[in-house]
Design a protein around this motif. Sequence first.
Motif, PDB file in Angstrom:
ATOM      1  N   PRO A 119       0.798  -1.237   0.000  1.00 46.02           N
ATOM      2  CA  PRO A 119       0.000   0.000   0.000  1.00 46.02           C
ATOM      3  C   PRO A 119       0.827   1.281   0.000  1.00 46.02           C
ATOM      4  O   PRO A 119       0.307   2.341  -0.358  1.00 46.02           O
ATOM      5  CB  PRO A 119      -0.849  -0.121   1.278  1.00 46.02           C
ATOM      6  CG  PRO A 119      -0.155  -1.124   2.126  1.00 46.02           C
ATOM      7  CD  PRO A 119       0.495  -2.083   1.183  1.00 46.02           C
ATOM      8  N   LEU A 120       2.110   1.212   0.383  1.00 42.44           N
ATOM      9  CA  LEU A 120       2.939   2.413   0.413  1.00 42.44           C
ATOM     10  C   LEU A 120       3.691   2.661  -0.897  1.00 42.44           C
ATOM     11  O   LEU A 120       4.341   3.700  -1.045  1.00 42.44           O
ATOM     12  CB  LEU A 120       3.955   2.322   1.566  1.00 42.44           C
ATOM     13  CG  LEU A 120       3.366   2.285   2.983  1.00 42.44           C
ATOM     14  CD1 LEU A 120       4.479   2.219   4.019  1.00 42.44           C
ATOM     15  CD2 LEU A 120       2.470   3.491   3.230  1.00 42.44           C
ATOM     16  N   GLU A 121       3.605   1.747  -1.840  1.00 48.13           N
ATOM     17  CA  GLU A 121       4.291   1.959  -3.117  1.00 48.13           C
ATOM     18  C   GLU A 121       3.637   3.119  -3.859  1.00 48.13           C
ATOM     19  O   GLU A 121       2.406   3.209  -3.935  1.00 48.13           O
ATOM     20  CB  GLU A 121       4.249   0.691  -3.964  1.00 48.13           C
ATOM     21  CG  GLU A 121       5.051   0.805  -5.238  1.00 48.13           C
ATOM     22  CD  GLU A 121       5.257  -0.528  -5.943  1.00 48.13           C
ATOM     23  OE1 GLU A 121       5.837  -0.522  -7.048  1.00 48.13           O
ATOM     24  OE2 GLU A 121       4.846  -1.570  -5.381  1.00 48.13           O
ATOM     25  N   SER A 122       4.458   3.995  -4.445  1.00 49.83           N
ATOM     26  CA  SER A 122       3.908   5.198  -5.068  1.00 49.83           C
ATOM     27  C   SER A 122       4.469   5.487  -6.460  1.00 49.83           C
ATOM     28  O   SER A 122       3.966   6.377  -7.144  1.00 49.83           O
ATOM     29  CB  SER A 122       4.178   6.420  -4.171  1.00 49.83           C
ATOM     30  OG  SER A 122       5.565   6.600  -3.974  1.00 49.83           O
ATOM     31  N   GLU A 123       5.474   4.767  -6.897  1.00 50.20           N
ATOM     32  CA  GLU A 123       6.117   5.069  -8.178  1.00 50.20           C
ATOM     33  C   GLU A 123       5.503   4.270  -9.317  1.00 50.20           C
ATOM     34  O   GLU A 123       5.333   3.049  -9.223  1.00 50.20           O
ATOM     35  CB  GLU A 123       7.610   4.762  -8.108  1.00 50.20           C
ATOM     36  CG  GLU A 123       8.362   5.068  -9.394  1.00 50.20           C
ATOM     37  CD  GLU A 123       9.830   4.711  -9.321  1.00 50.20           C
ATOM     38  OE1 GLU A 123      10.537   4.910 -10.332  1.00 50.20           O
ATOM     39  OE2 GLU A 123      10.266   4.221  -8.265  1.00 50.20           O
TER      40      GLU A 123
END
Length: 223
Positions: A119-123
């Motif tokens: 859930p913290l992946e943003s790229e």
Amino acid sequence: MTVTAPLKLHADLDLRACVDAFALPWTPSPAAGVERRLIERDGAEAARATSLVRYAPDSRFPSHTHPRGEEILVLEGTFGDEFGDYPPGTYLRNPPGSSHAPRTDEGCTIFVKLRHMHPLESERVVVDTAERPWCASAVRGLEIMPLGGFHGERAALVRLASGTRVPLRRHAGGCELLVLGGALRDDDGTYPAGTWLRLPRGSRQSVSSDKGCTVFVKAGHLR
């Protein structure tokens, strides 16, 4: 066919699963001209899922958001959205919370994974595997093309030359394979192109290929 009720299909991530994905029936999706082969699923229409998706020429899918991300590997044809066009071999990581409106002019078939990302992946990641070089490994005849990863999870293409044997290794965080070409072998069987194989956490596997093969590998995501 919209999946209106929760569907559990190879949903237990602690169990080994093996599917001849190329032999599964095509089923309609909510969008006209878009069909799916359901490989793995846990949920209704909004689900953690692994599928093959086929778009007819000039078909579209409405804009939608991916709460837990989306991974795509383009197998045939040219896939597209508002951000660009992606030829065969393109790998995409659309991070959690991203949205897009898929489309195609000529038609395409893609391998899709939904809600498997941290859930913290943003790229956002886009890799044209036709342009990226292969990397040699410590095993003779084994080449690797890293595609992306986050927080212990990683995705790659792996290529075994004819006659290659890879020693036994442990998949601490689990592993998932899609054989793209040729045939892969381990102690449990031989897996031709189209085979999807999931090995749960802690599995051990030694693989080989008599005539060579190319495999999409996703590892570390079953923690």
